[in-house]
Design a protein around this motif. Structure first.
Motif, PDB file in Angstrom:
ATOM      1  N   UNK A  80     -21.605 -34.333   4.598  1.00  0.00           N
ATOM      2  CA  UNK A  80     -22.367 -33.781   3.484  1.00  0.00           C
ATOM      3  C   UNK A  80     -21.429 -33.446   2.328  1.00  0.00           C
ATOM      4  N   UNK A  81     -21.986 -33.481   1.129  1.00  0.00           N
ATOM      5  CA  UNK A  81     -21.282 -33.041  -0.068  1.00  0.00           C
ATOM      6  C   UNK A  81     -21.775 -31.631  -0.368  1.00  0.00           C
TER       7      UNK A  81
ATOM      8  N   UNK B  97     -10.704 -13.491  23.698  1.00  0.00           N
ATOM      9  CA  UNK B  97      -9.827 -14.474  24.343  1.00  0.00           C
ATOM     10  C   UNK B  97     -10.051 -15.881  23.811  1.00  0.00           C
ATOM     11  N   UNK B  98     -10.972 -16.025  22.821  1.00  0.00           N
ATOM     12  CA  UNK B  98     -11.274 -17.339  22.274  1.00  0.00           C
ATOM     13  C   UNK B  98     -11.182 -17.321  20.751  1.00  0.00           C
ATOM     14  N   UNK B  99     -11.118 -18.517  20.167  1.00  0.00           N
ATOM     15  CA  UNK B  99     -11.053 -18.632  18.715  1.00  0.00           C
ATOM     16  C   UNK B  99     -12.322 -19.293  18.184  1.00  0.00           C
ATOM     17  N   UNK B 100     -12.541 -19.169  16.888  1.00  0.00           N
ATOM     18  CA  UNK B 100     -13.710 -19.775  16.255  1.00  0.00           C
ATOM     19  C   UNK B 100     -15.007 -19.093  16.648  1.00  0.00           C
ATOM     20  N   UNK B 101     -16.099 -19.632  16.186  1.00  0.00           N
ATOM     21  CA  UNK B 101     -17.416 -19.112  16.564  1.00  0.00           C
ATOM     22  C   UNK B 101     -17.916 -19.881  17.778  1.00  0.00           C
ATOM     23  N   UNK B 102     -18.976 -19.405  18.371  1.00  0.00           N
ATOM     24  CA  UNK B 102     -19.555 -20.086  19.526  1.00  0.00           C
ATOM     25  C   UNK B 102     -19.930 -21.529  19.178  1.00  0.00           C
ATOM     26  N   UNK B 103     -20.513 -21.734  17.996  1.00  0.00           N
ATOM     27  CA  UNK B 103     -20.904 -23.086  17.582  1.00  0.00           C
ATOM     28  C   UNK B 103     -19.671 -23.972  17.414  1.00  0.00           C
ATOM     29  N   UNK B 104     -18.621 -23.463  16.786  1.00  0.00           N
ATOM     30  CA  UNK B 104     -17.404 -24.268  16.631  1.00  0.00           C
ATOM     31  C   UNK B 104     -16.811 -24.631  17.981  1.00  0.00           C
ATOM     32  N   UNK B 105     -16.829 -23.707  18.915  1.00  0.00           N
ATOM     33  CA  UNK B 105     -16.283 -24.014  20.240  1.00  0.00           C
ATOM     34  C   UNK B 105     -17.096 -25.103  20.928  1.00  0.00           C
ATOM     35  N   UNK B 106     -18.394 -25.120  20.692  1.00  0.00           N
ATOM     36  CA  UNK B 106     -19.250 -26.132  21.321  1.00  0.00           C
ATOM     37  C   UNK B 106     -19.165 -27.495  20.631  1.00  0.00           C
ATOM     38  N   UNK B 107     -19.051 -27.500  19.316  1.00  0.00           N
ATOM     39  CA  UNK B 107     -19.184 -28.740  18.540  1.00  0.00           C
ATOM     40  C   UNK B 107     -17.870 -29.318  18.025  1.00  0.00           C
ATOM     41  N   UNK B 108     -16.868 -28.500  17.892  1.00  0.00           N
ATOM     42  CA  UNK B 108     -15.627 -28.916  17.233  1.00  0.00           C
ATOM     43  C   UNK B 108     -14.519 -29.112  18.263  1.00  0.00           C
ATOM     44  N   UNK B 109     -13.865 -30.257  18.193  1.00  0.00           N
ATOM     45  CA  UNK B 109     -12.717 -30.509  19.061  1.00  0.00           C
ATOM     46  C   UNK B 109     -11.585 -29.560  18.657  1.00  0.00           C
ATOM     47  N   UNK B 110     -10.825 -29.108  19.631  1.00  0.00           N
ATOM     48  CA  UNK B 110      -9.745 -28.144  19.366  1.00  0.00           C
ATOM     49  C   UNK B 110      -8.777 -28.634  18.290  1.00  0.00           C
ATOM     50  N   UNK B 111      -8.549 -29.934  18.208  1.00  0.00           N
ATOM     51  CA  UNK B 111      -7.625 -30.470  17.206  1.00  0.00           C
ATOM     52  C   UNK B 111      -8.168 -30.329  15.784  1.00  0.00           C
ATOM     53  N   UNK B 112      -9.472 -30.082  15.641  1.00  0.00           N
ATOM     54  CA  UNK B 112     -10.091 -29.923  14.317  1.00  0.00           C
ATOM     55  C   UNK B 112     -10.184 -28.464  13.876  1.00  0.00           C
ATOM     56  N   UNK B 113      -9.690 -27.550  14.675  1.00  0.00           N
ATOM     57  CA  UNK B 113      -9.845 -26.130  14.346  1.00  0.00           C
ATOM     58  C   UNK B 113      -9.134 -25.744  13.043  1.00  0.00           C
ATOM     59  N   UNK B 114      -8.077 -26.453  12.688  1.00  0.00           N
ATOM     60  CA  UNK B 114      -7.354 -26.119  11.462  1.00  0.00           C
ATOM     61  C   UNK B 114      -8.058 -26.616  10.207  1.00  0.00           C
ATOM     62  N   UNK B 115      -9.077 -27.441  10.362  1.00  0.00           N
ATOM     63  CA  UNK B 115      -9.861 -27.900   9.214  1.00  0.00           C
ATOM     64  C   UNK B 115     -11.298 -27.374   9.277  1.00  0.00           C
ATOM     65  N   UNK B 116     -11.531 -26.396  10.147  1.00  0.00           N
ATOM     66  CA  UNK B 116     -12.878 -25.851  10.326  1.00  0.00           C
ATOM     67  C   UNK B 116     -12.944 -24.395   9.878  1.00  0.00           C
ATOM     68  N   UNK B 117     -14.135 -23.996   9.446  1.00  0.00           N
ATOM     69  CA  UNK B 117     -14.374 -22.603   9.090  1.00  0.00           C
ATOM     70  C   UNK B 117     -15.855 -22.288   9.228  1.00  0.00           C
ATOM     71  N   UNK B 118     -16.168 -21.015   9.271  1.00  0.00           N
ATOM     72  CA  UNK B 118     -17.549 -20.566   9.435  1.00  0.00           C
ATOM     73  C   UNK B 118     -17.899 -19.523   8.400  1.00  0.00           C
ATOM     74  N   UNK B 119     -19.097 -19.637   7.860  1.00  0.00           N
ATOM     75  CA  UNK B 119     -19.673 -18.576   7.042  1.00  0.00           C
ATOM     76  C   UNK B 119     -20.501 -17.741   8.006  1.00  0.00           C
ATOM     77  N   UNK B 120     -20.186 -16.472   8.115  1.00  0.00           N
ATOM     78  CA  UNK B 120     -20.850 -15.601   9.083  1.00  0.00           C
ATOM     79  C   UNK B 120     -21.896 -14.760   8.364  1.00  0.00           C
TER      80      UNK B 120
ATOM     81  N   UNK C  52     -10.126 -33.332   5.841  1.00  0.00           N
ATOM     82  CA  UNK C  52      -8.683 -33.124   5.832  1.00  0.00           C
ATOM     83  C   UNK C  52      -8.387 -31.659   5.512  1.00  0.00           C
ATOM     84  N   UNK C  53      -7.178 -31.195   5.795  1.00  0.00           N
ATOM     85  CA  UNK C  53      -6.823 -29.803   5.474  1.00  0.00           C
ATOM     86  C   UNK C  53      -6.904 -29.509   3.971  1.00  0.00           C
ATOM     87  N   UNK C  54      -6.719 -30.529   3.128  1.00  0.00           N
ATOM     88  CA  UNK C  54      -6.771 -30.313   1.685  1.00  0.00           C
ATOM     89  C   UNK C  54      -8.166 -30.000   1.179  1.00  0.00           C
ATOM     90  N   UNK C  55      -9.170 -30.450   1.913  1.00  0.00           N
ATOM     91  CA  UNK C  55     -10.527 -30.174   1.462  1.00  0.00           C
ATOM     92  C   UNK C  55     -10.834 -28.711   1.641  1.00  0.00           C
TER      93      UNK C  55
END
Length: 94
Positions: free
Chosen positions: A8-9, A56-79, A91-94
């Motif tokens: 998405x844009x 003991x975990x990182x990210x949100x529950x949804x990120x843990x379910x949907x996002x591969x651990x290698x993508x955690x540095x390019x992921x974020x959540x609006x809470x 990419x990290x630049x985005x």
């Protein structure tokens, strides 16, 4: 709602107070795409930050379910009070 991940844009509208998105083929968000008031956002959390509800975990529950651990540095959540809106950038630049 756990929706399917799609490219998405993102669009900032209302002088940066509202976030929406559109399909890459569309130049602007239509009324069918959701709009989220950023003023109501409680916090923004990076994918690698500790989850306060599960220290003991990182990210949100949804990120843990949907996002591969290698993508955690390019992921974020609006809470928000009732939900999170989770993103993974290309990419990290985005």
């Amino acid at each position: 709602r756990l929706s399917k991940s799609t490219y998405r844009i993102l669009h900032s509208i209302d002088n940066g107070r509202t976030l929406s998105w559109a399909a890459p083929s569309s130049s602007s968000p239509s009324k069918k795409f959701p709009r989220f008031n950023l003023v109501d956002c409680l916090s923004i959390r990076h994918g690698w930050t500790v989850d306060p509800s599960s220290p003991s975990q990182t990210g949100t529950l949804v990120l843990r379910r949907k996002c591969h651990a290698s993508e955690s540095f390019t992921s974020f959540s609006l809470v928000y009070e009732e939900r999170t809106i989770d993103f993974t950038a290309v990419s990290p630049d985005q």
